[in-house]
Design an enzyme around this catalytic site. Structure first.
Site, short mmCIF file in Angstrom:
data_model
loop_
_atom_site.label_atom_id
_atom_site.label_comp_id
_atom_site.label_asym_id
_atom_site.label_seq_id
_atom_site.Cartn_x
_atom_site.Cartn_y
_atom_site.Cartn_z
N LYS A 1 0.86 -1.19 0.00
CA LYS A 1 0.00 0.00 0.00
C LYS A 1 0.90 1.24 0.00
O LYS A 1 1.69 1.44 0.91
CB LYS A 1 -0.92 0.00 1.23
CG LYS A 1 -1.69 1.32 1.43
CD LYS A 1 -2.67 1.25 2.60
CE LYS A 1 -3.27 2.62 2.92
NZ LYS A 1 -4.21 2.61 4.06
N ASP B 1 -2.46 10.13 3.85
CA ASP B 1 -3.88 9.78 3.95
C ASP B 1 -4.60 10.80 4.83
O ASP B 1 -4.60 10.71 6.05
CB ASP B 1 -4.01 8.37 4.55
CG ASP B 1 -5.47 7.92 4.67
OD1 ASP B 1 -6.34 8.60 4.07
OD2 ASP B 1 -5.72 6.90 5.33
N LYS C 1 -10.06 12.93 8.15
CA LYS C 1 -9.63 12.46 9.46
C LYS C 1 -9.60 13.63 10.44
O LYS C 1 -9.40 14.77 10.03
CB LYS C 1 -8.21 11.88 9.35
CG LYS C 1 -8.15 10.51 8.74
CD LYS C 1 -6.72 9.99 8.76
CE LYS C 1 -6.62 8.62 8.12
NZ LYS C 1 -7.37 7.56 8.80
N ASP D 1 1.54 6.15 5.82
CA ASP D 1 0.56 5.27 5.19
C ASP D 1 1.09 4.60 3.92
O ASP D 1 0.37 3.87 3.24
CB ASP D 1 -0.75 6.04 4.90
CG ASP D 1 -1.98 5.16 5.05
OD1 ASP D 1 -1.88 4.10 5.69
OD2 ASP D 1 -3.04 5.53 4.51
N ASP E 1 -12.14 7.37 3.53
CA ASP E 1 -10.97 7.07 4.36
C ASP E 1 -10.64 5.57 4.34
O ASP E 1 -9.59 5.16 4.83
CB ASP E 1 -11.23 7.55 5.80
CG ASP E 1 -9.96 7.63 6.62
OD1 ASP E 1 -8.86 7.58 6.01
OD2 ASP E 1 -10.06 7.77 7.85
N GLU F 1 -9.48 3.88 2.00
CA GLU F 1 -8.92 4.01 0.65
C GLU F 1 -7.86 2.95 0.32
O GLU F 1 -7.65 2.64 -0.86
CB GLU F 1 -8.32 5.41 0.48
CG GLU F 1 -6.87 5.59 0.97
CD GLU F 1 -6.68 5.35 2.45
OE1 GLU F 1 -7.68 5.45 3.19
OE2 GLU F 1 -5.55 5.06 2.88
N ARG G 1 -7.80 -0.24 0.71
CA ARG G 1 -8.35 -1.42 0.05
C ARG G 1 -8.69 -1.12 -1.41
O ARG G 1 -8.63 -2.01 -2.26
CB ARG G 1 -9.58 -1.93 0.83
CG ARG G 1 -10.73 -0.95 0.88
CD ARG G 1 -11.74 -1.31 1.98
NE ARG G 1 -11.26 -0.96 3.32
CZ ARG G 1 -11.94 -1.19 4.43
NH1 ARG G 1 -13.11 -1.76 4.39
NH2 ARG G 1 -11.44 -0.83 5.59
N1 BES Z 1 -4.42 4.38 6.92
C1 BES Z 1 -5.57 4.13 7.67
C2 BES Z 1 -5.38 3.06 8.74
C3 BES Z 1 -4.49 3.42 9.89
C4 BES Z 1 -5.03 3.95 11.03
C5 BES Z 1 -3.14 3.18 9.83
C6 BES Z 1 -4.21 4.24 12.10
C7 BES Z 1 -2.32 3.48 10.90
C8 BES Z 1 -2.86 4.01 12.03
C9 BES Z 1 -6.69 3.65 6.75
O1 BES Z 1 -6.68 4.15 5.47
C10 BES Z 1 -7.98 4.09 7.36
O2 BES Z 1 -8.20 5.26 7.43
N2 BES Z 1 -8.79 3.14 7.78
C11 BES Z 1 -10.02 3.44 8.38
C12 BES Z 1 -11.03 2.50 7.78
C13 BES Z 1 -12.44 2.81 8.15
C14 BES Z 1 -12.88 4.12 7.53
C15 BES Z 1 -13.30 1.69 7.67
C16 BES Z 1 -9.88 3.22 9.88
O3 BES Z 1 -9.16 2.31 10.29
O4 BES Z 1 -10.46 3.99 10.63
ZN ZN Z 2 -4.86 4.73 4.75
MN MN Z 3 -7.71 6.03 5.34
#
Ligand code: BES
Ligand code: ZN
Ligand code: MN
Length: 514
Positions: free
Chosen positions: A271, A276, A283, A294, A353, A355, A357
């Site tokens: 990834k 992000d 966020k 990220d 967010d 993203e 996947r």
């Molecule tokens: N990059 C984040 C995941 C992440 C969170 C990595 C904290 C490192 C530390 C990912 O893109 C994300 O934002 N995931 C969301 C998914 C949700 C919207 C389903 C999350 O984990 O809140």
């Molecule tokens: Zn992310």
């Molecule tokens: Mn995200």
């Protein structure tokens, strides 16, 4: 490119009597209870009991890795002796060994000595001398890592840059190889850390593409950069939707290492979200800077490629990185937008967010064309994984049990551990959409699992595993920075395949038993 250069450090292995080695600092392990190892015994004899006297006084702490620096020990040629605690004698295991080497590495990296000799005489239960040599070499080389902020003159050089591992017998070819491997893994870790630590305004998709080109030049990899238009032609609607509001154009990076003749390649997918923000599903502000990490999945893939190429492993490895920046803007993806992925499956984007996947889905489809032996994706995918496993353990998912076992074992052998989580079909219900084949959002329960279940829909043509490294890729707080994980796990897996390793021969301890 700055990121492919490394602080030069030299690591060798030699057979020598420790008290006779002329060096800036001689590192010896010791148990605080006073029991001496073969190497420390020699030093004790040469110094007429001085070493054991200091330990008996109680100056060496019980915590493995704590150190004591002794100067001008009589009868010892080294200028200094660094005594490293191995912890409780009856508790000495591989973790204590790693902690001890880490303690030594830290002291060597900041100390005044320019060269060092490290004795390796403490037996680690269930582990060979080669394992000790590889592990020590990796941890010592990794200990010399420092991130130099771009544009700032590098800090003054300090620390040991030449390290000799001392063993009691003549160094075999196998042992020299183990040391070389450990060092090469550390180089991969360093590249992964560098890329992760660079700020988002430097390490953007274009920078990752340039780094791939530089790596390709240095190590003779085949590198292809697909531009936005190429991605569009391929139908990568999911990946493109993530980066469409960014001023930085999306890149799709393909690196091929060909050392394995006609054998099927192992494909690594990283990834590469270089920042992000969350997009329109923005966020919260606190700690958002950490979303520069990220792209650490991509960074670990770059690092693993570097190690593989450095070691000239007799395997084929393909690296795929969808490199995108997730930004809000007038052209950004809206919640509710429907996109068509390269696989033809449509996705309703309920949360911009989620993203990672989306970017990975198209990369997983692209992987099919390599007729892969295995595909492994590595991603900072979900905050839910951090809640489940914390910062110690990466989440592992796989559609193939054998592949999962091999990855778990590789993690266990390096201390870069992962833990297997399920992808039962019932979880797929959480991804239902009224407007497309699936939504990109599974809700709060089992967030890491539904993210993996989403990816699984794009990885059904081959043996596949997914590592969620959201908790393990970086450290927050005072020591903020990329960890280089899971480069140790990945490279152990790749080295194992290159050596035709018989998997399942080392016992994998459960956390409860560890
Ligand atoms: N990059 C984040 C995941 C992440 C969170 C990595 C904290 C490192 C530390 C990912 O893109 C994300 O934002 N995931 C969301 C998914 C949700 C919207 C389903 C999350 O984990 O809140
Ligand atoms: Zn992310
Ligand atoms: Mn995200």
């Amino acid at each position: 490119m700055a990121t492919t250069k490394n602080r030069p450090i030299e690591i060798n292995v030699e057979s020598a009597s420790p008290e006779k080695v002329k060096t800036g600092v001689l590192v010896v392990g010791a148990f605080p209870d006073g029991t001496l190892l073969r190497s420390s015994q020699k030093i004790d004899e040469a110094s007429k009991g001085k070493l054991s006297a200091v330990i008996k006084r109680g100056d060496l702490e019980e915590k493995p890795g704590s150190t004591l620096l002794l100067h001008d020990l009589p009868g010892v040629e080294a200028e200094r002796v660094l005594v490293v605690s191995l912890g409780k004698r009856d508790k000495f295991d591989e973790k204590a060994f790693r902690d001890a080497v880490s303690g030594a590495a830290k002291a060597l990296a900041s100390g005044p000595a320019r060269d060092a000799a490290v004795t390796l005489s403490a037996d680690v239960p269930g582990r060979s001398l080669a394992w000790r040599a590889q592990t020590a070499s990796r941890i010592l080389a990794d200990g010399s890592y420092r991130f130099d902020v771009p544009g700032k003159t590098a800090k003054k050089e300090r620390g040991a840059h030449k390290i000799t591992l001392l063993i009691g017998e003549k160094a075999s070819e196998e042992l020299k190889k183990a040391v070389h491997q450990g060092h090469a893994v550390a180089e991969g870790i360093a590249l992964a850390k560098d890329l992760g630590n660079l700020p988002g305004n430097v390490c953007n998709p274009g920078y990752l593409a340039e780094t791939a080109r530089a790596l390709g030049k240095e190590f003779n990899l085949e590198v292809e950069i697909l531009e936005r238009a190429d991605m569009k032609k391929l139908g990568m609607g999911a990946a493109l939707s993530v980066g469409q509001a960014s001023a930085q154009p999306c890149k799709f990076i393909v690196m091929q290492y060909k050392g394995g003749g006609k054998s099927k390649p192992i494909v690594l997918v990283g990834k590469g979200v270089t920042f992000d923000t969350g997009g329109i599903s923005l966020k919260p502000g606190a700690n958002m800077d950490e979303m520069k990490f990220d792209m650490c999945g991509a960074a670990s893939v770059f690092g693993a490629m570097k190690t593989v190429a450095r070691l000239k492993l007799p395997i084929n490895v393909v690296a795929l990185v969808p490199a995108v920046e997730n930004m809000p803007g007038g052209n950004a993806t809206r919640p509710g937008d429907v996109v068509t992925s390269m696989s033809g499956q449509t996705i309703e984007i309920l949360n911009t967010d989620a993203e990672g996947r989306l970017a990975l889905a198209d990369a997983l489809t692209y992987a099919e064309r390599f007729d892969p032996a295995y595909v492994i994706d590595i991603a900072t995918l979900t905050g839910a994984c951090v809640i489940a496993l914390g910062n110690l353990t990466s989440g592992l998912f796989a559609n193939d049990d054998e592949l999962a076992e091999q990855l778990l074992e590789s993690g266990n052998d390096t201390g870069d551990r992962a833990w297997l989580l399920p992808m039962f079909d019932e979880y797929q219900d959480q991804l239902k959409s009224n407007f497309a084949d699936m939504s990109n959002l599974g809700g709060r329960p089992a967030g890491s699992i539904t993210a993996a279940c989403f990816l699984k829909r794009f990885a059904d043509k081959y043996k596949w595993a997914h590592l969620d490294i959201a908790g393990t890729n970086a450290i927050s707080g005072d020591a903020k920075g990329a960890t280089g994980r899971p480069v140790p796990l990945l490279t152990e897996f790749l080295i194992g395949h290159a050596q035709g390793r018989a998997w399942g021969t080392t016992e994998r301890k459960t956390p409860a038993a560890a």
